[in-house]
Each structure stands twice: as structure tokens, then as C-alpha cells.
Design a protein around this motif. Structure first.
Motif, PDB file in Angstrom:
ATOM      1  N   ASN A  11      -5.572 -81.165 -66.126  1.00 19.59           N
ATOM      2  CA  ASN A  11      -5.340 -82.347 -66.954  1.00 19.59           C
ATOM      3  C   ASN A  11      -3.919 -82.878 -66.805  1.00 19.59           C
ATOM      4  OD1 ASN A  11      -7.946 -82.159 -68.039  1.00 19.59           O
ATOM      5  ND2 ASN A  11      -7.274 -80.777 -69.673  1.00 19.59           N
ATOM      6  N   ALA A  12      -3.033 -82.062 -66.198  1.00 26.43           N
ATOM      7  CA  ALA A  12      -1.630 -82.472 -66.031  1.00 26.43           C
ATOM      8  C   ALA A  12      -1.265 -82.764 -64.588  1.00 26.43           C
ATOM      9  CB  ALA A  12      -0.702 -81.380 -66.571  1.00 26.43           C
ATOM     10  N   CYS A  13      -2.096 -82.314 -63.639  1.00 27.46           N
ATOM     11  CA  CYS A  13      -1.760 -82.458 -62.221  1.00 27.46           C
ATOM     12  C   CYS A  13      -2.890 -83.161 -61.480  1.00 27.46           C
ATOM     13  CB  CYS A  13      -1.518 -81.087 -61.584  1.00 27.46           C
ATOM     14  SG  CYS A  13      -0.272 -80.093 -62.407  1.00 27.46           S
ATOM     15  N   PHE A  14      -2.523 -84.041 -60.553  1.00 27.28           N
ATOM     16  CA  PHE A  14      -3.490 -84.753 -59.722  1.00 27.28           C
ATOM     17  C   PHE A  14      -3.344 -84.227 -58.301  1.00 27.28           C
ATOM     18  CE2 PHE A  14      -4.653 -88.749 -57.318  1.00 27.28           C
ATOM     19  CZ  PHE A  14      -6.019 -88.615 -57.542  1.00 27.28           C
ATOM     20  N   VAL A  15      -4.354 -83.504 -57.815  1.00 26.62           N
ATOM     21  CA  VAL A  15      -4.269 -82.855 -56.496  1.00 26.62           C
ATOM     22  C   VAL A  15      -5.485 -83.255 -55.649  1.00 26.62           C
ATOM     23  CG1 VAL A  15      -2.807 -80.895 -57.091  1.00 26.62           C
ATOM     24  CG2 VAL A  15      -5.203 -80.801 -57.674  1.00 26.62           C
ATOM     25  N   PRO A  16      -5.480 -84.464 -55.092  1.00 24.82           N
ATOM     26  CA  PRO A  16      -6.676 -84.989 -54.438  1.00 24.82           C
ATOM     27  C   PRO A  16      -6.809 -84.679 -52.940  1.00 24.82           C
ATOM     28  CG  PRO A  16      -5.026 -86.695 -54.571  1.00 24.82           C
ATOM     29  CD  PRO A  16      -4.418 -85.462 -55.196  1.00 24.82           C
TER      30      PRO A  16
END
Length: 258
Positions: free
Chosen positions: A125-130
């Protein structure tokens, strides 16, 4: 990057130029495939050329208290080692510390964002790792949640709560976090400080000689030369003082532009 195997002992991952592994609880090891002149080799080529090029990157990150870790790392290789005998180690640390400091600051911000959303179990919910390059980050977070309940077991020594963020100058302070513990950087720091003082003494000494010498006892050329040398020494000492502070104490920069 793709994580191929994950269990209580860590995980193994494949990448385009080699392999990597996380050895629980705190060792990361990345290494290349056997290479000769940058090209992967077959078994036959290995026999024909036993001096295949290999390199590794080993990180050992040991948690010492909430928000703090001791980082030990090495970059072993079997080629180009001659340069380490010519160029002092502290010179390489200039660029390496810049990268580590940048990572340190971003991780410092990230761990507080994770804490604010409820801890490591909710890290997504705190990190975007796409991207595929985030696979190892995801792999580590999966391992931490599955086998360590999403946190470091401080065994009652610490509560696990993070302390308030210190001022930026203290967070990115380099002397006590690295220089004092690194023989090469510590020696360079002392040597450059001594050189700064010598330049200042020479500058003052030259001006003193010019001022104390009677005008007819020294030619105008000699007087001009000594004054010019004094100015150069003073300017060099000022530049060196700035260099010492930036390299061995505190180097601020805009992460958005890095």
C-alpha cells in the motif's frame, strides 16, 4: 529479474547477465555467468580458456536497531585487479558512497511510509513496484512476511518503533558512518586535512616574506611571483576544505535530479 525459488533459507533469482540469491536473513549475493570478453561461454570454451571472467556483488546488511543497519559489502572479481594496486581505495569510495547515500535517504523515507500504513505486512500500500527489476524487492518482502512475520525480531531489546527523522545533515552524515571505520578513507581524510593546513601556512608565509622584505631587496618579478603563489595556495586550501567536507563529511544533493 525473476524469483525462481523462495523458502525459509531465502530465494534464488535469475537475471539477464547472471544470477542472484538472498541468503536469509541478511546476505545478498549477485554474480555473473562465466564470461570471456563479456560473452557467456560453453563448457568447451571454459576448458579452452580457464581464465574466464567472473565478478560478484555481496551485500551483508545487519539490522542493529530500528531504522539502522550495518552494511558490509564487497565486489570480488578475477580481472582488472591491477587497478586496485594503483588507485587508492578511497578514490573508488567517492562514487560508491554517493550511490549508497542516495539509497539510504530513499529507504529512510520508505520505511517511515510503510510504518504509517501499518507496518511491513501492508508494504504494497506504500510502494509501487510494477517492473521486472522490482522482482527482488517483492521477493524479499514476501520472505519477510512469510518467515519473519513482516518484521525484525529484536528479542525485547527494541520495541521496533522508528525514531523521528533526524535533520538531513545528520541523516546523510558520512564521517562517523563510514570514514572513521574505513582505513583508506580515514588515512586520506587525515592527509588532505594536513595538506590544507600546509597550503594555508605556505600562503601566509609567502605574504609575510614579501611584506618583511624591503622593496629594493627583491625584484618586482620575484615579488609578483610570490604574491601569486600565495594567492594560489590560499585558493587551493579553500577548494580542498570544500572537497574534504563534501567527500568525507556531508554531501547534499537533489534526489530528483540524481
Amino acid at each position: 529479474m525473476t524469483v525462481k525459488k523462495l523458502d525459509v533459507n531465502g530465494f534464488f533469482a535469475k537475471r539477464e547477465w547472471g544470477d542472484s540469491e538472498f541468503i536469509a536473513p541478511c546476505i545478498y549475493h549477485a554474480y555473473t555467468a562465466d564470461q570471456v570478453d563479456g560473452t557467456e561461454t560453453s563448457a568447451e570454451t571454459k576448458k579452452a580458456s580457464p581464465a574466464s571472467r567472473k565478478l560478484s556483488l555481496i551485500f551483508i546488511g545487519v539490522p542493529v536497531s530500528p531504522g539502522h543497519s550495518r552494511l558490509i559489502w564487497t565486489f570480488p572479481r578475477n580481472f582488472g585487479v591491477w587497478i586496485d594496486k594503483i588507485v587508492p581505495r578511497w578514490f573508488f569510495h567517492i562514487g560508491q558512497n554517493l550511490i549508497l547515500d542516495s539509497d539510504l535517504y530513499l529507504l529512510h523515507v520508505q520505511e517511515r511510509k510503510i510504518e504509517n500504513i501499518g507496518g511491513s505486512k501492508n508494504w504494497q500500500n506504500a510502494c509501487f513496484v510494477p517492473t521486472k527489476s522490482d522482482a527482488l524487492v517483492v521477493g524479499f518482502r514476501r520472505w519477510l512476511n512469510k518467515y519473519s512475520d513482516g518484521e525484525v525480531d529484536w528479542r525485547g531489546k527494541f520495541s521496533g518503533a522508528l525514531l523521528p527523522s533526524p535533520p538531513r545533515e545528520r541523516l546523510l552524515e558520512r564521517y562517523w558512518s563510514h570514514v572513521v571505520n574505513c582505513k583508506s578513507c580515514n588515512t586520506a581524510h587525515k592527509g588532505l586535512n594536513a595538506l590544507e593546513i600546509i597550503l594555508q601556512v605556505v600562503s601566509v608565509g609567502l605574504i609575510g616574506i614579501v611584506a618583511a622584505t624591503k622593496q629594493y631587496a627583491m625584484s618586482m618579478v620575484a615579488r609578483t611571483t610570490m604574491v601569486s603563489m600565495a594567492i594560489i595556495c590560499f585558493a587551493a586550501s579553500k577548494w580542498l576544505a570544500h572537497f574534504i567536507k563534501k567527500i568525507f563529511h556531508y554531501h547534499d544533493y537533489n534526489h530528483a535530479l540524481s
